[in-house]
Design an enzyme around this catalytic site. Sequence first.
Site, PDB file in Angstrom:
ATOM      1  N   LEU A 156       2.341  -3.489   8.253  1.00  0.00           N
ATOM      2  CA  LEU A 156       1.948  -2.108   8.484  1.00  0.00           C
ATOM      3  C   LEU A 156       0.626  -1.757   7.833  1.00  0.00           C
ATOM      4  O   LEU A 156      -0.109  -0.901   8.326  1.00  0.00           O
ATOM      5  CB  LEU A 156       3.042  -1.162   7.967  1.00  0.00           C
ATOM      6  CG  LEU A 156       4.390  -1.251   8.678  1.00  0.00           C
ATOM      7  CD1 LEU A 156       5.406  -0.372   7.974  1.00  0.00           C
ATOM      8  CD2 LEU A 156       4.249  -0.858  10.139  1.00  0.00           C
ATOM      9  N   THR A 190      -2.247  -2.641   4.114  1.00  0.00           N
ATOM     10  CA  THR A 190      -2.572  -3.344   2.878  1.00  0.00           C
ATOM     11  C   THR A 190      -3.154  -2.358   1.881  1.00  0.00           C
ATOM     12  O   THR A 190      -4.055  -1.578   2.227  1.00  0.00           O
ATOM     13  CB  THR A 190      -3.588  -4.469   3.137  1.00  0.00           C
ATOM     14  OG1 THR A 190      -3.017  -5.411   4.043  1.00  0.00           O
ATOM     15  CG2 THR A 190      -3.942  -5.180   1.837  1.00  0.00           C
ATOM     16  N   GLY A 191      -2.640  -2.366   0.666  1.00  0.00           N
ATOM     17  CA  GLY A 191      -3.163  -1.525  -0.395  1.00  0.00           C
ATOM     18  C   GLY A 191      -3.927  -2.337  -1.410  1.00  0.00           C
ATOM     19  O   GLY A 191      -4.286  -3.494  -1.174  1.00  0.00           O
ATOM     20  N   GLY A 192      -4.201  -1.725  -2.557  1.00  0.00           N
ATOM     21  CA  GLY A 192      -4.973  -2.402  -3.576  1.00  0.00           C
ATOM     22  C   GLY A 192      -4.293  -3.661  -4.090  1.00  0.00           C
ATOM     23  O   GLY A 192      -4.944  -4.668  -4.352  1.00  0.00           O
ATOM     24  N   PHE A 193      -2.976  -3.614  -4.210  1.00  0.00           N
ATOM     25  CA  PHE A 193      -2.240  -4.742  -4.770  1.00  0.00           C
ATOM     26  C   PHE A 193      -1.285  -5.397  -3.789  1.00  0.00           C
ATOM     27  O   PHE A 193      -0.889  -6.537  -3.997  1.00  0.00           O
ATOM     28  CB  PHE A 193      -1.413  -4.290  -5.994  1.00  0.00           C
ATOM     29  CG  PHE A 193      -2.250  -3.894  -7.168  1.00  0.00           C
ATOM     30  CD1 PHE A 193      -3.526  -4.392  -7.344  1.00  0.00           C
ATOM     31  CD2 PHE A 193      -1.753  -2.999  -8.109  1.00  0.00           C
ATOM     32  CE1 PHE A 193      -4.286  -4.023  -8.428  1.00  0.00           C
ATOM     33  CE2 PHE A 193      -2.511  -2.620  -9.195  1.00  0.00           C
ATOM     34  CZ  PHE A 193      -3.780  -3.137  -9.355  1.00  0.00           C
ATOM     35  N   GLY A 194      -0.895  -4.682  -2.733  1.00  0.00           N
ATOM     36  CA  GLY A 194       0.184  -5.227  -1.931  1.00  0.00           C
ATOM     37  C   GLY A 194       0.050  -5.038  -0.443  1.00  0.00           C
ATOM     38  O   GLY A 194      -0.768  -4.259   0.046  1.00  0.00           O
ATOM     39  N   ASP A 254      -3.935   9.994  -7.299  1.00  0.00           N
ATOM     40  CA  ASP A 254      -4.666   9.277  -6.248  1.00  0.00           C
ATOM     41  C   ASP A 254      -4.348   9.855  -4.871  1.00  0.00           C
ATOM     42  O   ASP A 254      -4.165   9.123  -3.902  1.00  0.00           O
ATOM     43  CB  ASP A 254      -4.330   7.787  -6.286  1.00  0.00           C
ATOM     44  CG  ASP A 254      -5.306   6.945  -5.456  1.00  0.00           C
ATOM     45  OD1 ASP A 254      -6.441   7.410  -5.237  1.00  0.00           O
ATOM     46  OD2 ASP A 254      -4.929   5.852  -5.024  1.00  0.00           O
TER      47      ASP A 254
END
Length: 390
Positions: A21, A23-27, A145
């Site tokens: 779905l 992608t974020g900063g870590f995952g 954030d």
Amino acid sequence: MEKPPFRQNQLCGSWLMKERLGTGGFGHVYLYQNEETSEKIAVKLCRLELNAKNKVRWSREIQIMKKMKHLNVVTAKDVPEEMMHIALNDLPGLFFASCLMCPLLTFLLTHFCSLYCILYEVLALLNDVGSGIQYLHENKIIHRDLKPENIVLQDINGKLVHKIIDLGYAKDLDQGSLCTSFVGTLQYLAPELFEGKSYTVTVDYWSFGPMIFECYCGFRPFLHNLQPVQWTSKVRNKGPKDIMAVEDMNGEVRFSTHLPYPNNLSRTLLEPLEGLLQLMLKWDPVQRGGGLNPDAKQPQCFALLDQILNMKVVHILNMTTTQVHSFLLSPDEGLHSLQQRIETETKIELLNQELLQETGVMLDPRKPAAQCVLDGVVSIFWPFECVLIL
């Protein structure tokens, strides 16, 4: 080193991974569906080998989200037994209560024309995200954030609902505590964070302000073509009620206390919405939000937000002039009173008025004037709730 993403056909018991779905900063966030029950869940897995500080961040997000119980904040659910061991590393996965539909930013980019004309999304955003922020703050949690990418839309029983996600930067607050760590996304970051000053929950007010402005206007309020490190020095001396800054051809910065014109907001809604932005976009973090409203026992910005969302506005289409007139209704105002106000504004005498809903159904003179306004935020803008003067 980042590990490779899952294969598209990965199966965990009865749970099949359908797609990634986002992608974020870590995952990465993956969509899984149970082949037996058709239930869908979103799974966030850490994709990096994290240092000790960021491992704490990851674990904190899971702890906070497991505590959340609110319609407009994404909550975590228990891990299905078959998926206990799918993590890419030694960090646990985060399992969301249901499938997320799409980020607000994606929705804005693909639907902006309709948003600009109809404006339903502005009030839906105010209602949902405002409620979610208040819930977090009431539970002594600051998000830190907030941005369009961290607001997703989810289809719940045929209705799109905004949900706040990504609490990785969120922090539990003790009463009266101050934070000093530099977090968040630069474009929506409160100005005190650039100066390394202590901050409180009012940083979330600032981040929410540009989101509201951008949802309505399609661009951020302050010199949107510049990076924050460039515009902060130019906007620092803005007036306490300024909600917009643009740079002219000569490089001079011009401020405004109003939303850009022309716009499709009636005056009954334009002024309170501008007032809300003026409270949320105050440069001084102590004044931001307007302080505590003694009657509502909540920050003034949220008291004003509740007033906006509880407004009953009826739009009258004058069929002889094709002009639309908007009237703010009092709670128990009768139809006769509304018709008198229509007569004053349009010069059409009461006896010559015939009020019809767009479906052609006549209004019942025994019922309050608000009979033509549906409950909820949709009632303010949808054109099918106009009343026709024939």
